[in-house]
Design an enzyme around this catalytic site. Structure first.
Site, PDB file in Angstrom:
ATOM      1  N   LYS A 155      -2.156   2.694 -24.058  1.00  0.00           N
ATOM      2  CA  LYS A 155      -1.293   1.818 -23.266  1.00  0.00           C
ATOM      3  C   LYS A 155       0.128   1.862 -23.807  1.00  0.00           C
ATOM      4  CE  LYS A 155      -1.118  -2.957 -21.512  1.00  0.00           C
ATOM      5  NZ  LYS A 155      -1.842  -4.255 -21.456  1.00  0.00           N
ATOM      6  N   SER A 195      -3.083  -6.350 -17.433  1.00  0.00           N
ATOM      7  CA  SER A 195      -1.930  -5.474 -17.359  1.00  0.00           C
ATOM      8  C   SER A 195      -2.222  -4.036 -17.755  1.00  0.00           C
ATOM      9  CB  SER A 195      -0.811  -6.020 -18.255  1.00  0.00           C
ATOM     10  OG  SER A 195      -1.214  -6.049 -19.626  1.00  0.00           O
ATOM     11  N   SER A 205      -6.234  -8.870 -19.931  1.00  0.00           N
ATOM     12  CA  SER A 205      -5.664  -7.571 -19.538  1.00  0.00           C
ATOM     13  C   SER A 205      -6.459  -6.353 -19.955  1.00  0.00           C
ATOM     14  CB  SER A 205      -4.230  -7.453 -20.069  1.00  0.00           C
ATOM     15  OG  SER A 205      -3.388  -8.357 -19.399  1.00  0.00           O
TER      16      SER A 205
END
Length: 471
Positions: A80, A157, A181
């Site tokens: 990420k 997210s 997330s």
């Protein structure tokens, strides 16, 4: 090699150990798939093709020389794009205010590198990691691969991380989780995701959203894989004092034992206490999960619990807003900069929160976490749906609502660990997840329960149909 994109990390590790495949073949296979599919999927911000192939070649040489670091050695992973890698760009999901070139490497990635893992590249996310739907207006939203005909949300997210794994562009990914997330995109994309207990994995070298609630963790196909990755990333780090108080968790013993869950005690949240109405398909999957766990010998009680999920939603939301605003206040109101409008709006919601109110919120958070830890004594897990719904078409999203976080925010606010497991498909063949929440540092207990559940079900083995895209 035709099945390679869909193999778990554990299976890839076995094939490497048996000499059936090389690290270079594995890495090249994923890189080729990224090149073929990511223009549609939009999972990756950046791909480290040359460096990944070079690292794979080195891993193969080390393996030939008998220098194997462990089961993850020579295996690829996606990261990420809020995890710092020295010398690499970190956008944190922002086009106009990226963090920039990192001058440090995150502790978690240092640990994975030491274990021999190879970075395929960085993945997209909601801007500044502040959102659960997976949208990002300036940089674009990843495409949930479970529907090739309509652009559906992947959840946020950690949207790009989940899409990369679900579509077979990577066997696993690193995500972060401040209110769900990791678990939200895992559930929407048919994956297994673990939000570890706060302090288990260092946040040093990770771009924050709200330091009080942030966690870093893995997204993968199955429970064994998330356990391997969590064990590799965990450890004491002087740069993150929370890790110095964390106990060592013995994941290896759990992974090497048969997952016997007879007599383990689980409370399933009563339907009448759900903080948001769940669809009929979600309720069916939840009920089927309870039936499966009971058949395995676990004692599952359906009951109301002493957690006010709506209060958790409000208080955790205000903590996130005020801490995010404090971090971005120097530029978030600059109209010359293009930010996702809903991310800006959520951040500005923290502007009016005073220092005194923030302190009161933290005190309430601490009391709630302590009360939850007390309640969990004598229990092994709390079972809920991960989400009340399945993946929504991108154009149908109402950013003013937060249904996706209704069950997940409690995991962060109560300092719990929480595991999302694939548990079914809805009538339109979209994934459904169930969530197991544990007590603080009960991560290995969740792994034990999750392994048993996945040995008794095959939802984690299901993969999206991508033949329409030539895959």
């Amino acid at each position: 090699m035709t099945g390679l994109p869909w193999l778990s990390l554990s299976e890839l590790a076995r094939q490497l150990a048996d000499g059936a495949v090389s690290s270079r073949e594995i890495v090249a296979g994923y890189l080729d798939r990224i090149a073929a599919l990511d223009a549609r999927l939009h999972a990756f911000v950046d791909v480290y093709r040359d460096d990944a192939l070079s690292a794979a070649h080195k891993a193969d040489q080390q393996r030939s020389a008998g220098r194997v670091c462990g089961p993850l050695h020579g295996l690829p992973i996606a990261i990420k794009d809020l995890v710092h890698l020295r010398g690499r760009m970190t956008t944190a999901g922002s086009r106009d205010r990226p963090f920039g070139i990192a001058d440090e490497t995150s502790f978690a990635w240092e640990r994975l590198q030491t274990a021999g893992m190879i970075a395929l590249g960085k993945t997209h996310l909601v801007e500044f990691a502040f959102g659960g739907w997976g949208r990002n207006v300036p940089m674009g939203a990843p495409w949930n691969p479970w529907d090739t005909s309509a652009h559906r949300v992947a959840g946020g997210s950690s949207s790009g991380s989940a899409v990369a794994v679900a579509a077979g562009l990577a066997p696993a990914a690193i995500g972060s989780d401040t209110g769900g997330s990791i678990r939200i995109p895992s559930a929407l994309c048919g994956l297994t995701g673990l939000k570890p207990t706060y302090g288990l994995i260092s946040l040093a070298g990770v771009f924050p959203l709200a330091a009080t609630l942030d966690s870093l963790g893995p997204i993968a196909h199955n429970v064994d894989d998330v356990a391997l990755l969590t064990a590799a990333m965990a450890g004491a780090d002087p740069r993150d004092p929370a890790t110095l108080a964390a106990p060592a968790i013995d994941f290896a013993t759990v992974l090497n034992a048969s997952p016997d869950v007879r007599g383990m005690r689980i409370t399933a949240l009563a339907v009448e206490q759900f903080p948001a109405p769940a669809t009929a398909d979600v309720l069916r999957a939840r009920n089927d999960a309870i039936t499966t766990l009971r058949a395995l010998g676990a004692v599952v009680e359906e009951a109301r619990v002493p957690i006010d999920f709506q209060d958790v939603m409000v208080k955790s939301g205000r903590i996130i807003a005020v801490e995010a605003y404090a971090l971005h206040r120097a530029y978030i109101e600059d109209e010359s900069l293009i930010f996702d409008p809903w991310v800006r709006k959520r951040m500005l919601g923290g502007k009016s929160i005073s220092v005194a109110e923030h302190a009161e919120l933290l005190e309430a958070h601490s009391r709630a976490a302590s009360a939850y830890a007390d309640w969990m004594r004598g229990r092994d897990a709390l079972l809920t749906p991960t989400l009340p719904i399945t993946a929504t078409p991108l154009n149908d999203v109402d950013e003013a609502t937060t249904p996706l976080a209704t069950f997940t925010r409690a995991g962060n606010y109560l300092r719990a660990c929480a595991l999302s497991l694939p548990a079914g498909l809805d009538a339109t063949v979209l994934p459904i997840g169930v969530q197991l929440m544990g007590g603080p540092f009960g991560d290995a207990t969740l792994i034990r329960l999750g392994r048993a559940f996945q040995q008794a079900t095959d939802w984690h083995l299901r993969r999206p149909e991508l033949s329409a895209w030539g895959a």
